[in-house]
Each structure stands twice: as structure tokens, then as C-alpha cells.
Scaffold this motif. Structure first.
Motif, PDB file in Angstrom:
ATOM      1  N   LYS A  38       0.837  -1.197   0.000  1.00 16.57           N
ATOM      2  CA  LYS A  38       0.000   0.000   0.000  1.00 16.57           C
ATOM      3  C   LYS A  38       0.870   1.244   0.000  1.00 16.57           C
ATOM      4  O   LYS A  38       1.953   1.257   0.578  1.00 16.57           O
ATOM      5  CB  LYS A  38      -0.910   0.000   1.237  1.00 16.57           C
ATOM      6  CG  LYS A  38      -1.851   1.195   1.301  1.00 16.57           C
ATOM      7  CD  LYS A  38      -2.760   1.115   2.518  1.00 16.57           C
ATOM      8  CE  LYS A  38      -3.677   2.323   2.595  1.00 16.57           C
ATOM      9  NZ  LYS A  38      -4.597   2.254   3.761  1.00 16.57           N
ATOM     10  N   SER A  39       0.375   2.305  -0.648  1.00 20.49           N
ATOM     11  CA  SER A  39       1.018   3.612  -0.602  1.00 20.49           C
ATOM     12  C   SER A  39       0.250   4.508   0.355  1.00 20.49           C
ATOM     13  O   SER A  39      -0.982   4.578   0.312  1.00 20.49           O
ATOM     14  CB  SER A  39       1.052   4.258  -1.996  1.00 20.49           C
ATOM     15  OG  SER A  39       1.915   3.548  -2.853  1.00 20.49           O
ATOM     16  N   TYR A  40       0.980   5.205   1.209  1.00 18.04           N
ATOM     17  CA  TYR A  40       0.384   6.092   2.203  1.00 18.04           C
ATOM     18  C   TYR A  40       0.722   7.539   1.827  1.00 18.04           C
ATOM     19  O   TYR A  40       1.882   7.855   1.561  1.00 18.04           O
ATOM     20  CB  TYR A  40       0.924   5.773   3.596  1.00 18.04           C
ATOM     21  CG  TYR A  40       0.595   4.375   4.075  1.00 18.04           C
ATOM     22  CD1 TYR A  40      -0.473   4.152   4.946  1.00 18.04           C
ATOM     23  CD2 TYR A  40       1.334   3.278   3.650  1.00 18.04           C
ATOM     24  CE1 TYR A  40      -0.783   2.871   5.387  1.00 18.04           C
ATOM     25  CE2 TYR A  40       1.035   1.992   4.081  1.00 18.04           C
ATOM     26  CZ  TYR A  40      -0.022   1.796   4.950  1.00 18.04           C
ATOM     27  OH  TYR A  40      -0.323   0.522   5.385  1.00 18.04           O
ATOM     28  N   THR A  41      -0.298   8.391   1.802  1.00 20.60           N
ATOM     29  CA  THR A  41      -0.082   9.789   1.447  1.00 20.60           C
ATOM     30  C   THR A  41      -0.674  10.685   2.530  1.00 20.60           C
ATOM     31  O   THR A  41      -0.791  10.267   3.685  1.00 20.60           O
ATOM     32  CB  THR A  41      -0.700  10.115   0.081  1.00 20.60           C
ATOM     33  OG1 THR A  41      -2.079   9.722   0.079  1.00 20.60           O
ATOM     34  CG2 THR A  41       0.005   9.356  -1.036  1.00 20.60           C
ATOM     35  N   THR A  44      -3.315   9.426   5.155  1.00 23.29           N
ATOM     36  CA  THR A  44      -2.987   8.200   5.898  1.00 23.29           C
ATOM     37  C   THR A  44      -1.538   8.182   6.381  1.00 23.29           C
ATOM     38  O   THR A  44      -1.107   7.173   6.944  1.00 23.29           O
ATOM     39  CB  THR A  44      -3.227   6.974   4.996  1.00 23.29           C
ATOM     40  OG1 THR A  44      -2.456   7.101   3.791  1.00 23.29           O
ATOM     41  CG2 THR A  44      -4.695   6.851   4.644  1.00 23.29           C
ATOM     42  N   LEU A  45      -0.824   9.287   6.192  1.00 24.08           N
ATOM     43  CA  LEU A  45       0.607   9.315   6.501  1.00 24.08           C
ATOM     44  C   LEU A  45       0.936  10.419   7.493  1.00 24.08           C
ATOM     45  O   LEU A  45       0.515  11.563   7.332  1.00 24.08           O
ATOM     46  CB  LEU A  45       1.413   9.529   5.210  1.00 24.08           C
ATOM     47  CG  LEU A  45       2.932   9.686   5.361  1.00 24.08           C
ATOM     48  CD1 LEU A  45       3.561   8.401   5.883  1.00 24.08           C
ATOM     49  CD2 LEU A  45       3.562  10.089   4.032  1.00 24.08           C
ATOM     50  N   ALA A  46       1.705  10.061   8.518  1.00 24.97           N
ATOM     51  CA  ALA A  46       2.284  11.046   9.436  1.00 24.97           C
ATOM     52  C   ALA A  46       3.800  10.906   9.327  1.00 24.97           C
ATOM     53  O   ALA A  46       4.369   9.919   9.779  1.00 24.97           O
ATOM     54  CB  ALA A  46       1.814  10.789  10.868  1.00 24.97           C
ATOM     55  N   PHE A  61       4.600   0.726   1.420  1.00 23.63           N
ATOM     56  CA  PHE A  61       5.035  -0.477   2.136  1.00 23.63           C
ATOM     57  C   PHE A  61       4.804  -1.689   1.256  1.00 23.63           C
ATOM     58  O   PHE A  61       3.736  -1.861   0.667  1.00 23.63           O
ATOM     59  CB  PHE A  61       4.260  -0.637   3.441  1.00 23.63           C
ATOM     60  CG  PHE A  61       4.525  -1.953   4.122  1.00 23.63           C
ATOM     61  CD1 PHE A  61       5.722  -2.178   4.779  1.00 23.63           C
ATOM     62  CD2 PHE A  61       3.572  -2.972   4.102  1.00 23.63           C
ATOM     63  CE1 PHE A  61       5.986  -3.401   5.402  1.00 23.63           C
ATOM     64  CE2 PHE A  61       3.814  -4.188   4.715  1.00 23.63           C
ATOM     65  CZ  PHE A  61       5.025  -4.406   5.370  1.00 23.63           C
ATOM     66  N   THR A  62       5.821  -2.525   1.155  1.00 18.64           N
ATOM     67  CA  THR A  62       5.722  -3.787   0.428  1.00 18.64           C
ATOM     68  C   THR A  62       6.078  -4.918   1.382  1.00 18.64           C
ATOM     69  O   THR A  62       7.199  -4.960   1.905  1.00 18.64           O
ATOM     70  CB  THR A  62       6.677  -3.812  -0.777  1.00 18.64           C
ATOM     71  OG1 THR A  62       6.417  -2.683  -1.618  1.00 18.64           O
ATOM     72  CG2 THR A  62       6.501  -5.094  -1.574  1.00 18.64           C
ATOM     73  N   PRO A  63       5.145  -5.834   1.670  1.00 22.30           N
ATOM     74  CA  PRO A  63       5.442  -6.910   2.626  1.00 22.30           C
ATOM     75  C   PRO A  63       6.391  -7.945   2.034  1.00 22.30           C
ATOM     76  O   PRO A  63       6.467  -8.128   0.815  1.00 22.30           O
ATOM     77  CB  PRO A  63       4.067  -7.513   2.894  1.00 22.30           C
ATOM     78  CG  PRO A  63       3.280  -7.229   1.648  1.00 22.30           C
ATOM     79  CD  PRO A  63       3.778  -5.910   1.138  1.00 22.30           C
ATOM     80  N   ALA A  64       7.102  -8.610   2.915  1.00 23.20           N
ATOM     81  CA  ALA A  64       7.973  -9.720   2.534  1.00 23.20           C
ATOM     82  C   ALA A  64       7.742 -10.858   3.530  1.00 23.20           C
ATOM     83  O   ALA A  64       6.954 -10.726   4.467  1.00 23.20           O
ATOM     84  CB  ALA A  64       9.438  -9.286   2.531  1.00 23.20           C
ATOM     85  N   SER A 144      -0.143   0.121  10.061  1.00 20.84           N
ATOM     86  CA  SER A 144      -1.330  -0.716  10.038  1.00 20.84           C
ATOM     87  C   SER A 144      -1.935  -0.595   8.651  1.00 20.84           C
ATOM     88  O   SER A 144      -1.406   0.135   7.795  1.00 20.84           O
ATOM     89  CB  SER A 144      -2.337  -0.270  11.100  1.00 20.84           C
ATOM     90  OG  SER A 144      -2.835   1.016  10.791  1.00 20.84           O
ATOM     91  N   ALA A 145      -3.029  -1.270   8.422  1.00 15.18           N
ATOM     92  CA  ALA A 145      -3.660  -1.174   7.111  1.00 15.18           C
ATOM     93  C   ALA A 145      -4.209   0.219   6.850  1.00 15.18           C
ATOM     94  O   ALA A 145      -4.318   0.649   5.706  1.00 15.18           O
ATOM     95  CB  ALA A 145      -4.780  -2.203   7.006  1.00 15.18           C
ATOM     96  N   GLU A 146      -4.532   0.959   7.925  1.00 16.35           N
ATOM     97  CA  GLU A 146      -5.153   2.270   7.769  1.00 16.35           C
ATOM     98  C   GLU A 146      -4.158   3.424   7.766  1.00 16.35           C
ATOM     99  O   GLU A 146      -4.384   4.449   7.125  1.00 16.35           O
ATOM    100  CB  GLU A 146      -6.166   2.514   8.894  1.00 16.35           C
ATOM    101  CG  GLU A 146      -7.374   1.591   8.870  1.00 16.35           C
ATOM    102  CD  GLU A 146      -7.039   0.208   9.425  1.00 16.35           C
ATOM    103  OE1 GLU A 146      -6.091   0.122  10.238  1.00 16.35           O
ATOM    104  OE2 GLU A 146      -7.701  -0.766   9.031  1.00 16.35           O
TER     105      GLU A 146
END
Length: 416
Positions: A38-41, A44-46, A61-64, A144-146
Motif C-alpha cells: 500500500k502507498s500512504y499519502t 494516511t501518513l504522518a 510499504f511492500t510486505p515480505a 497498520s492497514a489504515e
């Protein structure tokens, strides 16, 4: 017997299920296992850097596997459609135009940081240190997802050789103490038929000519005097920041003001070059202030300037530094505390080539001559201005070297 066997099989099945359930419950929860790419902007971004809010950033964020992931940081591209819409035609500006900008970490438009997550499957934290091409830094955050919070700290250049405060030298009668002006061209400025002068000599004269209104009523000052009045010093930070102490003449009570961090960054690219990263909005607005001329279509010129300037928004402006010059002949100032910071031929000449059509535009040339003629401080220079401007296309065509910049000193000038 058959019934007993069925009971036995059922008992085995229940036991196997219970053992399997116990085994699953005993396995540790993998941090972040439910998080998706997901991209946070903005919403949704601090994001902070050394405690101050970082704006116009995209953090992805890219999970591994095994509780790991990658955080990718880059600045939001700049949409200049509205800016160029007033200058270019609708056909030229048929769609949105976005351009890349410099990253929050000096010298890196985009940074990928491998992180190790701790916490639950859907809410994690991370912390660590990493490096980019030109910097080292520390980081921490929660995801988190949010929402994603990301804190960037301890940013430091790998090469801090220029770090410190550099002062504008004390003004005297020699422009070369403050400026670097080097312009080598086969064609000279034609002041009058049969009489020419090197273009760098003309520039030197222009800088010291009193043509601007001074602080005192009725008194004129030169461009060089105004420059030394406005700028006090420039500080290159170990974190890659560039700040300046300058005088705000427009304030009700003029005084010295320090430019805030975040407007400019730098990295040391090699022993002769730094790359300077500026606020892209300031560059684009400065480029777009010239309206269309009736005698010349500036669309091609604007597109040419954008071609030159856009890569500098993300890659940085190549700014050379080295020993200052003492005179037009190129004699070097041996004072190790004084350096020239200047734009070189590879940057300036393509820009001059792009604006060259202006000097062939009679309306533009006449307007400059008219403005100069109405200024009594231009004196004998005004009648020669036409020849100077009309000489520029050939001067540009025969230019082999051009260096324009300022001299700064590590030694603070003594108070007068």
C-alpha cells in the motif's frame, strides 16, 4: 464391533483435530502477515524529519516473508499543468503534466529501506538505521492497514567537507572579490561599429553600475552593492540542508532573516561539484513569468527551458566550487578560505541557446533599450545597449566557456 470401530475412528479424529489446533495456537504470530502492499499519502501518513513535518511525500510499504518488508520513500511529483496553462495553448497543454521532484533525503529522489517488523499480524512497528547514496540516517515508525507513521532522524551526509557557514566577503571596488564572472567567446560585444569588448568585461561593468534605488532617498546602488546588502551568509549543514541569513528589505522594519530548512538541500558529488536541490515551485514560477510576445512565440522557448530545468528538480543543479578568481585574466586567489560557487558551461550554455531567439526579437530588444533609456543612471551605457543585445546570438554561438557565480569565505568579515 462395527459400532465400536466407528466410535474409535471418531475418537481418533477428534484427538487429531485437538492436537492440530493446539499446534496452530502454539505457533508464534508473524508480524505484519495480514498487511498488504500500500502507498500512504497525506490522509494516511504522518511523516516527520528531525521533528518537523515532511509534506508532499509518498511512503509505500511492500510486505515480505518472515515479518519483513520494504519502505519506499519519494516526494510527490509536481503538477505544473495549471502553471503552464496560462502560457501555453490548450493544444500544447492537453493533459496533466507532472514532473519528479527531489527526495526528502538529500541526493536520493527515491529510497528503499528494508525493515523488520515487530508486533501483531495487522499492526507493527519498526526501527533501525540505513544509508542512501550520499547519506546515513535512522528511522522508526508504526504501520497498520489504515495508517503509517514514519520518523526520519539523524540524517547526515557521508561527505561533510563543505559543512559550515560561508560569508559574503566585504564589499570593495573589485567585483571579482564577490563574484565569479568568466565568459570566453570568439565574438566580442559590439559597442559601436568597429569597436568591441569582451562580454565578461561588460558584465563586470554592469554589476558595479549604480542603477538600483538605495535605502537613502535619491541614492542609487549597484547590483553588487544590493547583493552584499541582502545576503549575509550561507550555511551548508552536515544533514545536507542549505540555509541563508539575509536582509528582508520589504519588512516594515528591515532586518536579518534566516531562511528555514527544507527550501534547499545539497550533496557533495565530487571534489569540484555539489548538487543543489531547490524548491521546484520557485523554479517553475520563475520560468513561467514571461508572457507570449507578439513578435515571437515563446512556447518553444518554454518547452526548451523545461527540458533543461526539469531533470534538475530531481537530479539537482550541478554547482561547481573551487578557488576564486582575482581578475578577468583568470589569476587565482590563493586564500584557501575563499571559494567560488558557480554554474558552469554545461549548465548555462544550453539555457543561453534556448533563450537566444529573444535577442533576435526586435520588439524585445527595443523594449529593453526603452527601459534603459528612461533610466538616467544608465548614462552612456544606454545608447550602446542595442549593439550589446544584438551581439548576443553570435556571442552565444561562439561561447567556449562560461562560469557565473559568487565567492564565499569561511572567515567572518570583521565588523566595521
Amino acid at each position: 464391533m462395527i459400532i465400536r470401530k466407528n466410535y474409535l475412528y471418531a475418537a481418533f479424529a477428534v484427538a487429531a483435530f485437538m492436537l492440530s489446533s493446539c499446534k496452530d495456537n502454539d505457533e508464534p504470530e508473524i508480524p505484519g502477515s495480514s498487511l498488504e502492499a500500500k502507498s500512504y499519502t497525506t490522509e494516511t501518513l504522518a511523516f516527520t524529519i528531525d521533528g518537523r513535518t515532511a509534506e508532499n511525500q509518498i511512503v509505500a510499504f511492500t510486505p515480505a516473508e518472515n515479518g519483513k518488508g520494504t519502505i519506499t520513500i519519494q516526494s510527490t511529483p509536481l503538477d505544473i499543468s495549471e502553471i503552464i496553462g496560462g502560457v501555453m495553448t490548450a493544444a500544447d497543454n492537453s493533459g496533466a503534466l507532472t514532473i519528479p521532484t527531489a527526495g526528502i533525503i538529500p541526493g536520493s529522489p527515491k529510497v528503499e529501506i528494508p525493515v523488520v517488523l515487530t508486533g501483531s499480524d495487522n499492526e507493527c512497528s519498526f526501527t533501525g538505521s540505513s544509508e542512501s547514496t550520499y547519506c546515513t540516517f535512522s528511522y522508526s515508525g508504526k504501520i497498520s492497514a489504515e495508517k503509517l507513521s514514519f520518523d526520519l532522524t539523524d540524517v547526515k551526509l557521508k561527505n561533510t567537507s563543505l559543512a559550515g557557514t560561508w560569508y559574503v566577503p566585504t564589499l570593495n571596488n573589485n567585483a571579482f572579490d564577490q563574484l565569479r564572472v568568466k565568459w570566453q567567446a570568439e565574438k566580442q560585444v559590439e559597442l559601436m561599429p568597429g569597436y568591441g569588448m569582451p562580454v565578461e568585461t561588460i558584465l563586470g561593468m554592469t554589476f558595479v553600475m549604480p542603477i538600483l534605488p538605495g535605502e537613502e532617498s535619491g541614492k542609487k546602488v549597484s547590483l553588487l552593492q544590493m547583493y552584499t546588502m541582502l545576503l549575509n551568509n550561507v550555511t551548508f549543514g552536515e544533514d545536507g540542508s542549505v540555509t541563508a541569513l539575509y536582509t528582508d528589505l520589504d519588512a516594515e522594519t528591515p532586518g536579518q532573516v534566516e531562511a528555514p530548512k527544507g527550501l534547499a538541500q545539497y550533496v557533495v558529488a565530487d571534489d569540484n561539484t555539489i548538487r543543489l536541490f531547490l524548491d521546484p515551485y520557485a523554479i517553475i514560477k520563475a520560468t513561467m513569468t514571461q508572457a507570449r510576445s507578439r513578435a515571437i512565440d515563446t512556447t518553444a522557448m518554454i518547452e526548451g527551458l523545461l527540458t533543461q530545468l526539469i531533470p534538475m528538480l530531481s537530479n539537482g543543479i550541478p554547482l561547481h566550487y573551487g578557488a576564486a578568481l582575482l581578475d578577468p585574466e583568470g589569476n587565482v586567489n590563493e586564500d584557501a578560505n575563499v571559494k567560488s560557487f558557480y554554474l558552469g558551461t554545461e549548465t548555462l550554455l544550453p539555457i543561453l541557446e534556448t533563450v537566444k531567439p529573444l535577442f533576435a526579437d526586435e520588439e524585445f530588444v527595443n523594449s529593453i533599450i526603452e527601459i534603459a533609456g528612461s533610466n538616467p543612471d544608465m548614462g552612456a551605457m544606454a545608447p550602446m545597449l542595442g549593439g550589446i543585445l544584438k551581439s548576443m546570438p553570435e556571442i552565444i554561438d561562439t561561447t567556449s566557456k562560461i562560469e557565473i557565480g559568487v565567492n564565499l569565505s569561511k572567515v567572518k568579515p570583521s565588523a566595521e
